[in-house]
Scaffold this motif. Structure first.
Motif, PDB file in Angstrom:
ATOM      1  N   LYS A 612       0.858  -1.192   0.000  1.00  0.00           N
ATOM      2  CA  LYS A 612       0.000   0.000   0.000  1.00  0.00           C
ATOM      3  C   LYS A 612       0.895   1.244   0.000  1.00  0.00           C
ATOM      4  CE  LYS A 612      -4.256  -1.740   2.000  1.00  0.00           C
ATOM      5  NZ  LYS A 612      -5.129  -1.208   0.958  1.00  0.00           N
ATOM      6  N   SER A 613       1.446   1.552  -1.161  1.00  0.00           N
ATOM      7  CA  SER A 613       2.416   2.641  -1.252  1.00  0.00           C
ATOM      8  C   SER A 613       1.785   4.003  -0.960  1.00  0.00           C
ATOM      9  CB  SER A 613       3.063   2.649  -2.647  1.00  0.00           C
ATOM     10  OG  SER A 613       2.067   2.725  -3.650  1.00  0.00           O
ATOM     11  N   ARG A 614       0.540   4.189  -1.357  1.00  0.00           N
ATOM     12  CA  ARG A 614      -0.114   5.479  -1.112  1.00  0.00           C
ATOM     13  C   ARG A 614      -0.294   5.715   0.388  1.00  0.00           C
ATOM     14  NH1 ARG A 614      -5.589   6.687  -4.236  1.00  0.00           N
ATOM     15  NH2 ARG A 614      -4.093   6.436  -5.952  1.00  0.00           N
ATOM     16  N   SER A 615      -0.755   4.697   1.102  1.00  0.00           N
ATOM     17  CA  SER A 615      -0.913   4.835   2.548  1.00  0.00           C
ATOM     18  C   SER A 615       0.439   5.019   3.228  1.00  0.00           C
ATOM     19  CB  SER A 615      -1.621   3.603   3.114  1.00  0.00           C
ATOM     20  OG  SER A 615      -2.921   3.478   2.562  1.00  0.00           O
ATOM     21  N   ALA A 616       1.474   4.336   2.718  1.00  0.00           N
ATOM     22  CA  ALA A 616       2.811   4.501   3.286  1.00  0.00           C
ATOM     23  C   ALA A 616       3.305   5.937   3.113  1.00  0.00           C
ATOM     24  CB  ALA A 616       3.781   3.519   2.636  1.00  0.00           C
ATOM     25  N   ALA A 617       3.054   6.517   1.933  1.00  0.00           N
ATOM     26  CA  ALA A 617       3.474   7.901   1.690  1.00  0.00           C
ATOM     27  C   ALA A 617       2.720   8.874   2.593  1.00  0.00           C
ATOM     28  CB  ALA A 617       3.258   8.253   0.226  1.00  0.00           C
ATOM     29  N   GLU A 618       1.420   8.660   2.762  1.00  0.00           N
ATOM     30  CA  GLU A 618       0.644   9.530   3.648  1.00  0.00           C
ATOM     31  C   GLU A 618       1.162   9.456   5.087  1.00  0.00           C
ATOM     32  OE1 GLU A 618      -3.348   8.256   3.191  1.00  0.00           O
ATOM     33  OE2 GLU A 618      -3.610   9.118   1.183  1.00  0.00           O
ATOM     34  N   THR A 619       1.495   8.245   5.546  1.00  0.00           N
ATOM     35  CA  THR A 619       2.029   8.088   6.904  1.00  0.00           C
ATOM     36  C   THR A 619       3.394   8.780   7.035  1.00  0.00           C
ATOM     37  OG1 THR A 619       0.908   5.956   6.999  1.00  0.00           O
ATOM     38  CG2 THR A 619       2.533   6.408   8.702  1.00  0.00           C
ATOM     39  N   TYR A 620       4.186   8.682   5.980  1.00  0.00           N
ATOM     40  CA  TYR A 620       5.507   9.351   6.001  1.00  0.00           C
ATOM     41  C   TYR A 620       5.347  10.867   6.145  1.00  0.00           C
ATOM     42  CZ  TYR A 620       9.766  11.416   4.104  1.00  0.00           C
ATOM     43  OH  TYR A 620      10.879  12.195   3.920  1.00  0.00           O
ATOM     44  N   TYR A 621       4.435  11.454   5.389  1.00  0.00           N
ATOM     45  CA  TYR A 621       4.236  12.899   5.469  1.00  0.00           C
ATOM     46  C   TYR A 621       3.675  13.303   6.843  1.00  0.00           C
ATOM     47  CZ  TYR A 621       5.161  13.189   0.473  1.00  0.00           C
ATOM     48  OH  TYR A 621       5.765  13.132  -0.753  1.00  0.00           O
ATOM     49  N   ARG A 622       2.834  12.449   7.431  1.00  0.00           N
ATOM     50  CA  ARG A 622       2.335  12.738   8.773  1.00  0.00           C
ATOM     51  C   ARG A 622       3.469  12.702   9.793  1.00  0.00           C
ATOM     52  NH1 ARG A 622      -2.251   8.603  10.007  1.00  0.00           N
ATOM     53  NH2 ARG A 622      -2.223   9.712  12.004  1.00  0.00           N
ATOM     54  N   ARG A 623       4.381  11.742   9.618  1.00  0.00           N
ATOM     55  CA  ARG A 623       5.517  11.664  10.534  1.00  0.00           C
ATOM     56  C   ARG A 623       6.440  12.857  10.373  1.00  0.00           C
ATOM     57  NH1 ARG A 623      10.656   9.264   9.983  1.00  0.00           N
ATOM     58  NH2 ARG A 623      10.053   8.287   8.002  1.00  0.00           N
ATOM     59  N   MET A 624       6.666  13.289   9.135  1.00  0.00           N
ATOM     60  CA  MET A 624       7.560  14.424   8.910  1.00  0.00           C
ATOM     61  C   MET A 624       6.959  15.726   9.418  1.00  0.00           C
ATOM     62  SD  MET A 624      10.194  13.022   7.712  1.00  0.00           S
ATOM     63  CE  MET A 624      11.115  14.497   7.337  1.00  0.00           C
ATOM     64  N   ALA A 625       5.634  15.773   9.539  1.00  0.00           N
ATOM     65  CA  ALA A 625       4.980  16.992  10.027  1.00  0.00           C
ATOM     66  C   ALA A 625       5.009  17.113  11.540  1.00  0.00           C
ATOM     67  CB  ALA A 625       3.531  17.027   9.537  1.00  0.00           C
ATOM     68  N   LEU A 626       5.443  16.049  12.237  1.00  0.00           N
ATOM     69  CA  LEU A 626       5.511  16.118  13.696  1.00  0.00           C
ATOM     70  C   LEU A 626       6.616  17.081  14.128  1.00  0.00           C
ATOM     71  CD1 LEU A 626       5.189  12.348  14.680  1.00  0.00           C
ATOM     72  CD2 LEU A 626       3.441  14.124  14.863  1.00  0.00           C
ATOM     73  N   PRO A 627       6.428  17.777  15.227  1.00  0.00           N
ATOM     74  CA  PRO A 627       7.489  18.659  15.722  1.00  0.00           C
ATOM     75  C   PRO A 627       8.693  17.845  16.196  1.00  0.00           C
ATOM     76  CG  PRO A 627       5.719  18.491  17.319  1.00  0.00           C
ATOM     77  CD  PRO A 627       5.230  17.802  16.075  1.00  0.00           C
ATOM     78  N   ALA A 628       9.879  18.427  16.051  1.00  0.00           N
ATOM     79  CA  ALA A 628      11.097  17.745  16.471  1.00  0.00           C
ATOM     80  C   ALA A 628      11.119  17.593  17.984  1.00  0.00           C
ATOM     81  CB  ALA A 628      12.324  18.516  16.002  1.00  0.00           C
ATOM     82  N   ALA A 629      11.679  16.477  18.438  1.00  0.00           N
ATOM     83  CA  ALA A 629      11.759  16.227  19.877  1.00  0.00           C
ATOM     84  C   ALA A 629      12.703  17.228  20.520  1.00  0.00           C
ATOM     85  CB  ALA A 629      12.254  14.807  20.131  1.00  0.00           C
ATOM     86  N   PRO A 630      12.346  17.779  21.678  1.00  0.00           N
ATOM     87  CA  PRO A 630      13.230  18.754  22.340  1.00  0.00           C
ATOM     88  C   PRO A 630      14.535  18.091  22.767  1.00  0.00           C
ATOM     89  CG  PRO A 630      11.464  18.078  23.806  1.00  0.00           C
ATOM     90  CD  PRO A 630      11.146  17.484  22.470  1.00  0.00           C
TER      91      PRO A 630
END
Length: 635
Positions: A612-630
């Motif tokens: 499921k490459s489309r779902s994998a890409a969506e999850t990747y973009y959601r992960r990249m949108a997370l704020p960086a850990a302090p």
């Protein structure tokens, strides 16, 4: 309508009900076994009140929608009926059989109504419905409770047909209410059994022989037929979109587009070849169509097709209504066999697959016999003799059906038939027979079945594993250990064999220490969670996968807000190939700890693994949108 026809019409329903219950009375006390155990007795979907889960789950609870191999069944309406029945009578087995008999009788009454609309004769319509009701082929669909989907899809198909005939005979425009009822019935048919998508083809079979405008007043039916086609097409597209986006269809989704098309064409051609095969032995659900014993039946079936073609030509020059009825019945039977594009053909066919085609066949034969008698046999005495002959034949069919009911309701007879049928069927039949004996505590017969299986297939790992299970439950631990080790040597990749073999090895000092820490920890809290995670990790390293999985599942139940527990549980499920459950666990990680990137990373890996490459890409973009850990503070 004469008074005699009115009396038959009034008496038809109680007569069919009485005949149906008498014919199938001997199945009331038959046990639920084989597929009925995971579908009904042990199905977690039936235990709770969350009906919504039924519509996002496979029909068989053991199916993993994310597995790239194997066809999957999606029948939420059938599961919903099982849910209703389970809450009505729980494990009371007669209730499930009474429900199946009732639906079958209802279908016979609906077929009686269809035949009456087509023939105008109540007596011949009653005979057609009775022939369908007591035909020996019905033993599979009615006696074997998991075949409820065939009964429900047949009921929906007849409802659609009655709505269509009522509109065409009424001479009015197709109303929106009638169209909505037809499309809703078609949606229910699709969700009862996927092979019943052919239901609109029954309407096509009704329309094709007409060729011209239906006689009588009213507008031209072209616009109504177009509305019907559009409605059915939209429902079917919505169904396909649901299956392919949420619940994929087995191994086809993992294939490239061209290979997928090739597979579908291959199955379709197999169905066409199957049209010339009429199986005669209905003692076991699967019949190899390439066995030499079927050559005579193939010849007879070709002759039957020739006779049907002759009848088609003959009735075209006779009564138009009778000609239409015969042609419609033949097309109905032929179209009804086509939808089984599930990868099993042309190897075998199950008798319950012929439930809907038999409706059309009964209609065609009944009308043909009625008109042949009216045309060539005008003597009332000969007709009386033939009526007596039909009564004797009906009694013989009912007796044959009752005998097959006992066969389909007897696990030993039915599954032994599968073992005798050959390698293609022996493994599932042996496993089901072993499970039947083992569940009921009959370890002697369970052991005998597995010893016979090992003699016939000495290199099959699972047979040794099941025989070891019997030895362990009988208290013969050294024998069980030897059998588990043999199973693991034959199949080193078997998770269950490794687990059972590891359970008999002496525990290491590290494992003993971890077990003591787990037993001394409180039943909840961070100390308990750390002890569980550490113990499950050691179990996993030593090959006791199912023990580790059980421990992690208990931890997630006790600590539903612990993201580490869900992460470890998801990793264990993922490594064992249970992709659907692993997805649920990783989703729980994201829900409990939305700012942790590990849940998104694992979910991204899972989507990639199942294609499921489309779902994998969506999850990747959601992960990249997370704020960086302090950053951590020094000291």
């Amino acid at each position: 309508m004469t008074a005699f026809q009115q009396r038959i019409g009034v008496a038809a329903v109680p007569l069919l009900a009485a005949v149906g219950f008498l014919c199938f009375a001997n199945i009331i006390q038959t046990p639920l076994f084989w597929d009925a155990e995971p579908l009904i007795l042990d199905n977690p979907l039936l235990k709770g009140l969350d009906i919504g889960r039924i519509f996002i789950s496979p029909f068989f609870p053991s199916d993993d929608w994310w597995s790239p191999t194997g066809p999957h069944a999606y029948r939420p309406i059938t599961t919903l009926f099982f849910w209703i029945e389970h809450h009505l009578w729980n494990s009371w087995q007669p209730g499930y059989h009474l429900a199946g008999i009732t639906v079958h009788i209802l279908n016979s009454c609906l077929l009686f109504r269809v035949a009456w609309l087509l023939t105008g004769g109540a007596a011949v319509s009653l005979l057609i419905a009775a022939a369908f009701l007591i035909h020996p082929i019905q033993a599979a669909a009615v006696t074997f409770v998991p075949s409820l989907g065939d009964l429900l899809s047949g009921c929906g198909t007849l409802a659609i047909l009655l709505l269509h005939i009522g509109w065409r005979r009424g001479g009015n425009r197709l109303s929106n209410k009638r169209l909505a009822a037809e499309t809703l019935a078609y949606a229910a048919v699709l969700l009862s059994k996927e092979s019943a998508f052919i239901a609109p083809a029954v309407l096509l079979a009704y329309e094709l022989p007409l060729r011209r405008k239906q006689p009588g007043p009213g507008p031209h039916p072209g616009a109504g037929l177009l509305k019907e086609t559009a409605g059915f097409g939209l429902v079917f597209l919505a169904y396909v979109a649901l299956r392919f986006s949420v619940l994929p269809i087995g191994h086809l989704e993992s294939l490239p587009f061209l290979l997928r098309c090739k597979e579908i064409v291959h199955y379709f051609l197999g169905c066409l070849r199957l049209l010339l095969i009429i199986p005669g032995d209905f003692s076991f659900p699967f019949f190899p169509s390439t066995m030499p014993v079927f050559q005579l039946k193939n010849i007879l079936s070709v002759l039957a097709v020739g006779a049907a073609a002759w009848s088609w030509h003959r009735f075209r020059s006779g009564d138009p209504a009778s000609a239409h009825g015969v042609q419609f019945g033949v097309l109905w039977a032929l179209f009804g066999i086509l939808p089984f594009l599930n990868g099993m053909f042309p190897r075998f066919i199950s008798p319950n697959y012929l439930y809907i085609p038999l409706m059309g066949l009964s209609l065609s034969v009944g009308i043909g016999v009625r008109d042949a008698l009216a045309r060539y046999l005008r003597s009332s005495r000969v007709k009386a003799i033939l009526l007596c002959g039909l009564t004797v034949l009906g009694a013989a069919c009912a007796g044959r059906t009752a005998g097959l009911n006992e066969h389909w309701g007897n696990p030993e007879k039915l599954l032994h038939s599968g073992i005798a049928a050959g390698p293609l069927y022996s493994y599932p039949a042996r496993g089901a027979l072993f499970d039947y004996y083992y569940r009921r505590g009959d370890l002697g017969n369970a052991s005998r079945v597995m010893l016979e299986a090992i003699q016939s297939h000495p290199n099959f790992s699972e047979y040794y594993e099941l025989l070891g299970l019997v030895a362990e439950n009988s208290g013969h631990l050294p024998e069980a250990k030897a059998l588990y080790e043999a199973a693991f040597e034959l199949d080193p990749f078997s998770v269950s064999a490794r687990e059972k073999a590891a359970a008999f090895r002496p525990p290491s000092a590290e494992l003993v220490k971890a077990i003591q820490a787990y037993q001394q920890a409180p039943k909840s809290g961070p100390v308990f969670a750390r002890a569980c995670l550490h113990l499950s990790e050691i179990f996993w390293k030593t090959g006791r996968y199912y023990t580790a999985l059980t421990l992690l599942k208990a931890l997630t139940t006790a600590e539903p807000g612990n993201a580490d527990a869900w992460l470890a549980y998801g990793d264990a499920l993922f490594s064992m190939g249970s992709f659907w459950n692993a997805k649920q666990a990783y989703t729980s990680v994201i829900r409990t700890a939305p700012h942790r990137k590990e849940g998104y990373m694992r979910l991204e890996e899972l989507y990639t693994a199942v294609g499921k490459s489309r779902s994998a890409a969506e999850t990747y973009y959601r992960r990249m949108a997370l704020p960086a850990a302090p950053p951590r503070q020094a000291g």
